[in-house]
Design a protein around this motif. Structure first.
Motif, PDB file in Angstrom:
ATOM      1  N   PRO A 189       0.801  -1.226   0.000  1.00 12.50           N
ATOM      2  CA  PRO A 189       0.000   0.000   0.000  1.00 12.50           C
ATOM      3  C   PRO A 189       0.833   1.275   0.000  1.00 12.50           C
ATOM      4  N   ASN A 190       2.039   1.214   0.569  1.00 11.80           N
ATOM      5  CA  ASN A 190       2.898   2.396   0.626  1.00 11.80           C
ATOM      6  C   ASN A 190       3.926   2.434  -0.496  1.00 11.80           C
ATOM      7  N   GLY A 191       3.698   1.634  -1.543  1.00 10.95           N
ATOM      8  CA  GLY A 191       4.598   1.647  -2.682  1.00 10.95           C
ATOM      9  C   GLY A 191       5.534   0.456  -2.723  1.00 10.95           C
ATOM     10  N   THR A 192       6.450   0.471  -3.679  1.00  8.15           N
ATOM     11  CA  THR A 192       7.383  -0.622  -3.927  1.00  8.15           C
ATOM     12  C   THR A 192       8.776  -0.247  -3.456  1.00  8.15           C
ATOM     13  N   LEU A 193       9.381  -1.123  -2.672  1.00 13.56           N
ATOM     14  CA  LEU A 193      10.753  -0.905  -2.231  1.00 13.56           C
ATOM     15  C   LEU A 193      11.731  -1.371  -3.305  1.00 13.56           C
ATOM     16  N   GLY A 194      12.984  -0.961  -3.139  1.00  7.28           N
ATOM     17  CA  GLY A 194      14.014  -1.405  -4.056  1.00  7.28           C
ATOM     18  C   GLY A 194      14.282  -2.895  -3.908  1.00  7.28           C
ATOM     19  N   ILE A 195      14.860  -3.475  -4.933  1.00  2.00           N
ATOM     20  CA  ILE A 195      15.181  -4.912  -4.949  1.00  2.00           C
ATOM     21  C   ILE A 195      16.234  -5.211  -3.887  1.00  2.00           C
ATOM     22  N   SER A 196      16.104  -6.360  -3.247  1.00  2.00           N
ATOM     23  CA  SER A 196      17.035  -6.764  -2.188  1.00  2.00           C
ATOM     24  C   SER A 196      18.398  -7.141  -2.744  1.00  2.00           C
ATOM     25  N   ASP A 197      19.355  -7.324  -1.844  1.00  2.00           N
ATOM     26  CA  ASP A 197      20.613  -7.954  -2.223  1.00  2.00           C
ATOM     27  C   ASP A 197      20.325  -9.351  -2.747  1.00  2.00           C
ATOM     28  N   GLU A 198      21.246  -9.869  -3.529  1.00  2.00           N
ATOM     29  CA  GLU A 198      21.098 -11.242  -4.019  1.00  2.00           C
ATOM     30  C   GLU A 198      21.295 -12.243  -2.881  1.00  2.00           C
ATOM     31  N   PHE A 199      20.568 -13.345  -2.949  1.00  2.00           N
ATOM     32  CA  PHE A 199      20.776 -14.457  -2.030  1.00  2.00           C
ATOM     33  C   PHE A 199      20.680 -15.744  -2.834  1.00  2.00           C
ATOM     34  N   GLN A 200      21.148 -16.837  -2.244  1.00  2.00           N
ATOM     35  CA  GLN A 200      21.198 -18.107  -2.962  1.00  2.00           C
ATOM     36  C   GLN A 200      20.510 -19.207  -2.166  1.00  2.00           C
TER      37      GLN A 200
END
Length: 247
Positions: A189-200
């Motif tokens: 509801p408050n918008g989209t956050l930036g993409i996270s760090d990569e994980f495996q």
């Protein structure tokens, strides 16, 4: 990445054919949260309830096998790891979901926040032969989100359904250890956050549990290339550490 939706009824139908890990493993999830400062989706380790942190980037998933259903080909499945956020602490106890507490810098989600997952690069594969060498595979990874909306308390404990199959084939993918590199992103509801760090995530059938542990220790730098080591003794040490970390 091929990202598809899966209905709850299909999940129920498939779950009877999936080999699950033990109960301890079910609580080793991926922490996901909003940042206290900044705009990036945060990820880390959620060994619920005692160790939620922002340090972990490598996780495990045990593969089960489905031999019928839709599609009709043989497919590997995993319902782990899940995604976890402890949410707003109870004012009386100071604890959140599953009696866990988010680490410093990680905020609860907002009600109806959703988590999306994207694959980075190709799925990799190691057949278990020494020395360790992850390479390309014809198998494909798909991720079926389940009920992945945060609740009114800003908490979540969602286990997507991971699928590894051979596109266009009725054959089961090769047995071994699969390595997927992923990112997560919160939308709400408050918008989209930036993409996270990569994980495996390392995926393997139960028959390759030993190889999975070797690959985990190798990728995290805890042991060198294990071909020259006494593997039984080494794995015993890591098994004790792992149980104590999750318990």
């Amino acid at each position: 990445m091929n990202l598809r939706l899966l209905t709850a009824s299909l999940v129920v139908a498939l779950s009877a054919n999936i080999a699950f890990a033990d109960e301890e493993e079910e609580h080793a999830d991926i922490l996901v949260g909003r940042p206290t400062t900044g705009t990036q989706t945060l990820i880390g380790g959620a060994n619920v309830p005692d160790d939620l942190n922002l340090d972990e980037r490598l996780f495990e998933g045990e593969l089960g096998t489905r031999t019928s259903g839709s599609p009709t080909n043989n497919v590997f499945f995993a319902l782990e790891p899940g995604f976890f956020n402890a949410g707003v602490p109870d004012p009386m106890t100071g604890l959140g979901r599953e009696d866990a507490v988010n680490p410093a810098g990680v905020e609860p989600l907002i009600e109806d926040d959703e988590i999306s997952v994207a694959q980075v690069g190709q799925l990799l594969f190691w057949d278990g032969a020494r020395p360790i060498a992850f390479g390309s595979t014809p198998a494909d990874l798909a991720i079926f989100p389940l009920d992945n909306q945060a609740d009114v308390n800003g908490s979540i404990d969602d286990h997507p359904l991971f699928e590894i199959d051979l596109p266009g084939s009725d054959s089961l993918p090769a047995g071994g250890v699969y390595l997927a590199t992923l990112t997560a992103q919160i939308t709400g509801p408050n918008g989209t956050l930036g993409i996270s760090d990569e994980f495996q995530i390392l995926f393997a059938p139960e028959a390759f549990e030993e190889e999975l542990e070797i690959a985990e220790a190798f990728l995290t730098g805890e042991i060198p290339e294990p071909a020259s080591l006494t593997l039984v003794a080494t794995l015993a040490v890591f098994a004790v550490r792992r149980r104590s970390r999750i318990a």
